[in-house]
Design a protein around this motif. Structure first.
Motif, mmCIF file in Angstrom:
data_model
loop_
_atom_site.group_PDB
_atom_site.id
_atom_site.type_symbol
_atom_site.label_atom_id
_atom_site.label_comp_id
_atom_site.label_asym_id
_atom_site.label_seq_id
_atom_site.Cartn_x
_atom_site.Cartn_y
_atom_site.Cartn_z
ATOM 1 N N SER A 19 5.781 10.174 0.213
ATOM 2 C CA SER A 19 4.886 9.098 -0.166
ATOM 3 C C SER A 19 5.760 7.858 -0.288
ATOM 4 C CB SER A 19 4.235 9.444 -1.497
ATOM 5 O OG SER A 19 3.419 8.409 -1.928
ATOM 6 N N VAL A 30 -2.602 5.720 3.393
ATOM 7 C CA VAL A 30 -2.748 6.107 4.794
ATOM 8 C C VAL A 30 -2.118 7.490 4.965
ATOM 9 C CG1 VAL A 30 -2.325 5.328 7.145
ATOM 10 C CG2 VAL A 30 -2.326 3.688 5.289
ATOM 11 N N GLU A 31 -2.811 8.360 5.667
ATOM 12 C CA GLU A 31 -2.257 9.687 5.935
ATOM 13 C C GLU A 31 -1.717 9.688 7.355
ATOM 14 O OE1 GLU A 31 -2.053 12.072 3.698
ATOM 15 O OE2 GLU A 31 -3.282 11.064 2.165
ATOM 16 N N ILE A 32 -0.420 9.931 7.495
ATOM 17 C CA ILE A 32 0.167 9.980 8.828
ATOM 18 C C ILE A 32 0.837 11.331 9.005
ATOM 19 C CG2 ILE A 32 1.878 8.959 10.379
ATOM 20 C CD1 ILE A 32 1.484 6.335 8.859
ATOM 21 N N ARG A 73 0.842 -1.194 0.000
ATOM 22 C CA ARG A 73 0.000 0.000 0.000
ATOM 23 C C ARG A 73 0.879 1.246 0.000
ATOM 24 N NH1 ARG A 73 -0.845 -1.755 5.475
ATOM 25 N NH2 ARG A 73 -2.847 -2.649 4.997
ATOM 26 N N LYS A 74 0.337 2.331 -0.495
ATOM 27 C CA LYS A 74 1.068 3.595 -0.464
ATOM 28 C C LYS A 74 0.679 4.340 0.812
ATOM 29 C CE LYS A 74 3.365 5.631 -2.977
ATOM 30 N NZ LYS A 74 3.272 6.277 -4.280
ATOM 31 N N VAL A 75 1.669 4.868 1.490
ATOM 32 C CA VAL A 75 1.431 5.634 2.719
ATOM 33 C C VAL A 75 1.948 7.045 2.485
ATOM 34 C CG1 VAL A 75 2.069 5.850 5.143
ATOM 35 C CG2 VAL A 75 1.604 3.608 4.203
ATOM 36 N N ASN A 76 1.126 8.034 2.810
ATOM 37 C CA ASN A 76 1.561 9.432 2.689
ATOM 38 C C ASN A 76 1.884 9.967 4.073
ATOM 39 O OD1 ASN A 76 1.035 9.362 -0.067
ATOM 40 N ND2 ASN A 76 -1.103 9.905 0.266
ATOM 41 N N LEU A 77 3.088 10.498 4.211
ATOM 42 C CA LEU A 77 3.541 11.034 5.495
ATOM 43 C C LEU A 77 3.599 12.551 5.395
ATOM 44 C CD1 LEU A 77 6.682 8.872 6.321
ATOM 45 C CD2 LEU A 77 4.565 8.900 7.611
ATOM 46 N N TYR A 113 3.689 -3.768 10.999
ATOM 47 C CA TYR A 113 3.572 -3.035 9.733
ATOM 48 C C TYR A 113 2.214 -3.221 9.076
ATOM 49 C CZ TYR A 113 8.540 -3.168 10.616
ATOM 50 O OH TYR A 113 9.751 -3.049 11.220
ATOM 51 N N PRO A 164 -7.839 1.925 4.319
ATOM 52 C CA PRO A 164 -6.448 2.282 4.532
ATOM 53 C C PRO A 164 -5.441 2.145 3.388
ATOM 54 C CG PRO A 164 -7.019 0.289 5.720
ATOM 55 C CD PRO A 164 -8.236 0.750 5.017
ATOM 56 N N ASN A 165 -5.815 2.233 2.130
ATOM 57 C CA ASN A 165 -4.732 2.457 1.174
ATOM 58 C C ASN A 165 -4.513 3.963 1.218
ATOM 59 O OD1 ASN A 165 -2.751 1.823 -0.522
ATOM 60 N ND2 ASN A 165 -4.012 1.334 -2.263
#
Lengths: 245, 160
Positions: A102, B155-157, A88-92, A151, B152-153
């Motif tokens: 990203s 994900v904003e953190i 999955r893509k996670v945006n920080l 994770y 949750p694809n």
């Protein structure tokens, strides 16, 4: 007679010694202080890993996710809450500065995987080359591994499936996650679907290779530039490493 | 009267032995289904002689499965995918066992197997059958689209 005696003695000594040794490591029935490693990794063989440069990973790009799911036949069943996600893509976002990253997150293929520790049937295991997999022949679908994984990398298959890929068997009632494209590794290919897709799109954000080979591209890049792992405080030593986070 | 009992007492063990022999006489044999049910394999020759495969194919698959799965030591001659690729027709359908090599024999011998709950039941070059019309690409697009909304694809953190 004397030979009988000595045999008995040595047997008794052996048993007492063994009992003392076990008692020293046992806290309660079934709870042990020490446990032999299930499948020791081979220090002389390869350890496959990924390096992800988050500065090159484009925001909004899902090429790796698309390629992974296509490669392994991971489909949507129309219920996003339970659809499997291997990557999955996670945006920080750094709130202090507003800086955004990203990055893709998949199974981190830890050297000390918590999912293997908690599996009651030894279905969750680590191969000698460091790839962490689920043996679906023995997986009972208890989902302990999903809870143990820091994770959130694993998915449970809730529904009966058809049209799986020949190299990626998937079935209802078992847990699954990124396999590091183990079918490609066993065929002798040295790339994964996600890395291939990232390179094809020109981002070059991901590198696959042997962490034990000092001459491999991934080892050289790790040596020359700083890298980190997610939740390094857990000391799981993941094979997936990140730059720029 | 005693003579009847004695006769019964003598004949009972013989009857039991006969029953046991009758029950065991069918063991260890695999009845091949009628030739009309057996689809022709595509290769020239099987990896083992036919009688060995008929009796022991499950042992071969089971024995080498852990080696392949746990250590990546794969034997291409004894691979599950290899069996399906050679024996199952590209147009076979598991729901209609008469078209499917494995299912035809298992149905005939009344032996249930779980292989195809996870493994694909069709060869690598199988054509997309109309009853499974969900296109993989379309499904993946739906997958990605579904995850950008609420779940949750992506994900904003935020780092505080």
């Amino acid at each position: 007679m004397s030979s009988d005696n000595s045999a008995q003695l040595s047997r008794r000594q052996f048993i007492t010694g063994a009992a003392a040794a076990v008692a020293g490591l046992t806290i309660a029935p079934g709870v042990f202080l020490l446990k032999p490693a299930e499948a020791a990794q081979n220090p002389d063989g390869p350890r496959w890993g990924l390096l992800i440069d988050t500065s090159k990973c484009a925001d909004g790009c899902t090429a790796c996710v698309r390629a992974c799911h296509e490669e392994n036949g991971v489909r949507s069943l129309g219920r996003p809450e339970t659809d499997a996600q291997w990557i999955r893509k996670v945006n920080l976002t750094d709130r202090a500065t507003g800086h955004q990253h990203s990055l893709p997150v998949m199974c981190q293929h830890c050297e000390n995987p918590p999912c293997v520790d908690v599996c009651p049937t030894h279905a969750s295991f680590i191969r000698p080359d460091g790839v962490v997999l689920v043996d679906k022949h023995t997986c009972i679908g208890c989902r302990y591994c999903m809870m143990a994984c820091p994770y959130k990398a694993r998915s449970f298959i809730h529904e009966a499936l058809t049209d799986q890929k020949p190299h990626a068997p998937r079935g209802k009632g078992t847990v699954e996650s990124c396999t590091l494209c183990v079918h490609r590794i066993d065929r002798g290919e040295r790339t994964t679907a996600c890395v291939e897709a990232c390179n094809r799109d020109g981002h070059q954000a991901m590198t696959f290779g042997d962490l034990h080979d000092p001459d491999s591209e991934i080892s050289q890049r790790l040596r020359n530039y700083g890298s980190t792992t997610i939740r390094a405080d857990l000391r799981l030593n993941p094979a997936v490493r990140y730059q720029g986070i | 009267m005693p003579s009847v009992l004695t006769r019964a007492g003598l004949s009972l063990p013989a009857l039991l032995a006969g029953l046991v022999f009758f029950a065991l006489s069918g063991c260890g044999k695999v009845e091949p289904p009628p030739a009309s049910l057996l689809a022709e394999a595509r290769g020239d020759q099987c990896v083992e002689p036919t009688d060995v495969m008929r009796r022991d194919h499950m042992k071969i698959l089971m024995h080498e499965r852990d080696e392949a799965k746990r250590y990546g030591r794969r034997n291409p001659d004894h691979s599950f995918v290899g069996c399906v690729d050679c024996h199952v027709s590209p147009t076979a359908n598991r729901e209609d066992p008469s078209t499917h090599f494995c299912m035809a024999c298992h149905e005939f011998n009344a032996v249930r197997m779980d292989c195809f709950q996870c493994h694909t039941d069709r060869p690598s070059d199988a054509v997309a059958s109309p009853h499974r019309s969900v296109d993989l690409h379309e499904s993946i697009e739906r997958h990605l689209a579904g995850h950008t909304d609420a779940t949750p694809n992506a994900v904003e953190i935020s780092i505080p």
